[in-house]
Scaffold this motif. Structure first.
Motif, PDB file in Angstrom:
ATOM      1  N   GLU A  46      35.909  42.852  39.412  1.00 23.22           N
ATOM      2  CA  GLU A  46      35.314  43.408  40.895  1.00 23.22           C
ATOM      3  C   GLU A  46      35.238  43.127  41.777  1.00 23.22           C
ATOM      4  O   GLU A  46      35.362  43.794  43.083  1.00 23.22           O
ATOM      5  CB  GLU A  46      34.757  44.464  40.235  1.00 23.22           C
ATOM      6  CG  GLU A  46      33.095  44.525  39.767  1.00 23.22           C
ATOM      7  CD  GLU A  46      32.788  44.789  38.552  1.00 23.22           C
ATOM      8  OE1 GLU A  46      32.046  43.876  37.292  1.00 23.22           O
ATOM      9  OE2 GLU A  46      34.478  44.099  37.183  1.00 23.22           O
ATOM     10  N   HIS A  94      37.939  40.823  44.813  1.00 26.35           N
ATOM     11  CA  HIS A  94      39.037  40.769  46.575  1.00 26.35           C
ATOM     12  C   HIS A  94      38.333  40.637  47.624  1.00 26.35           C
ATOM     13  O   HIS A  94      38.222  39.875  47.821  1.00 26.35           O
ATOM     14  CB  HIS A  94      38.638  43.007  46.220  1.00 26.35           C
ATOM     15  CG  HIS A  94      39.588  43.176  45.816  1.00 26.35           C
ATOM     16  ND1 HIS A  94      40.027  44.365  45.187  1.00 26.35           N
ATOM     17  CD2 HIS A  94      41.531  42.842  45.483  1.00 26.35           C
ATOM     18  CE1 HIS A  94      41.035  45.280  44.486  1.00 26.35           C
ATOM     19  NE2 HIS A  94      41.766  44.431  45.044  1.00 26.35           N
ATOM     20  N   THR A 140      37.913  47.434  47.210  1.00 22.19           N
ATOM     21  CA  THR A 140      38.560  47.957  46.274  1.00 22.19           C
ATOM     22  C   THR A 140      38.019  49.191  46.419  1.00 22.19           C
ATOM     23  O   THR A 140      37.611  49.851  46.159  1.00 22.19           O
ATOM     24  CB  THR A 140      37.401  46.804  45.418  1.00 22.19           C
ATOM     25  OG1 THR A 140      37.381  45.729  46.213  1.00 22.19           O
ATOM     26  CG2 THR A 140      38.253  47.350  44.396  1.00 22.19           C
ATOM     27  N   CYS A 192      39.451  48.967  40.830  1.00 22.60           N
ATOM     28  CA  CYS A 192      39.188  48.064  39.427  1.00 22.60           C
ATOM     29  C   CYS A 192      39.477  48.263  38.050  1.00 22.60           C
ATOM     30  O   CYS A 192      37.890  48.789  37.417  1.00 22.60           O
ATOM     31  CB  CYS A 192      38.104  46.744  39.949  1.00 22.60           C
ATOM     32  SG  CYS A 192      38.672  45.391  38.690  1.00 22.60           S
ATOM     33  N   GLY A 217      43.657  46.053  40.098  1.00 27.01           N
ATOM     34  CA  GLY A 217      42.637  46.639  41.398  1.00 27.01           C
ATOM     35  C   GLY A 217      44.004  46.857  42.576  1.00 27.01           C
ATOM     36  O   GLY A 217      45.254  47.241  42.150  1.00 27.01           O
ATOM     37  N   SER A 254      43.774  47.820  46.553  1.00 24.90           N
ATOM     38  CA  SER A 254      43.399  47.374  47.388  1.00 24.90           C
ATOM     39  C   SER A 254      43.857  48.546  48.578  1.00 24.90           C
ATOM     40  O   SER A 254      45.027  48.747  48.302  1.00 24.90           O
ATOM     41  CB  SER A 254      43.119  45.778  47.622  1.00 24.90           C
ATOM     42  OG  SER A 254      44.389  45.637  48.152  1.00 24.90           O
TER      43      SER A 254
END
Length: 126
Positions: free
Chosen positions: A8, A11, A68, A71, A80, A82
């Motif tokens: 997580e 990003h 994010t 995730c 994930g 984004s």
């Protein structure tokens, strides 16, 4: 550049890497055996193509921010979603919704294997 120890965090680590402006730092976030889609419909793979794609994105001067959306992790794989942008002051130079597949390395860090920078755009075809 410290690679993320949690999926997580990939990003935020990727945004930090881009904001260094250093190609090698950004490349360290990726598994070069994977795929990056730096613009819709144009996937690339291999170290040379990754570097070319990263240089093109870094040529867009500004600050990258990545939020994010989610995730999901199972074992050593994570996916994930984004929302990201590159801004220069008030000007938004690029804004998109992406999908990224990450894989945990044997040392416990996470690298991005597939980065579809525009993969979650509603009007994307193919």
């Amino acid at each position: 550049m410290n690679l993320p120890k949690r999926a997580e965090d990939a990003h935020s680590a990727l945004a930090a890497a881009f904001n260094t402006g250093d190609v090698a730092t950004v490349l360290s976030m990726y598994d070069a055996s994977g795929i990056i889609v730096p613009e819709p419909g144009k996937p690339v793979s291999g170290e040379a193509q990754f570097e070319e794609a990263i240089k093109a994105i870094l040529a867009i001067k500004g600050t990258m921010e990545i939020k994010t959306v989610y995730c999901l992790q199972t074992g050593n794989l994570a996916i994930g979603r984004s929302e990201w942008n590159i801004t220069d002051g008030e000007e938004v130079k690029v804004s998109a919704k992406g999908i990224e597949l990450m894989k945990q390395s044997e040392d416990g860090t996470w690298k991005i294997v597939i980065d579809h920078a525009f993969g979650a755009e509603g009007d994307l075809i193919a």
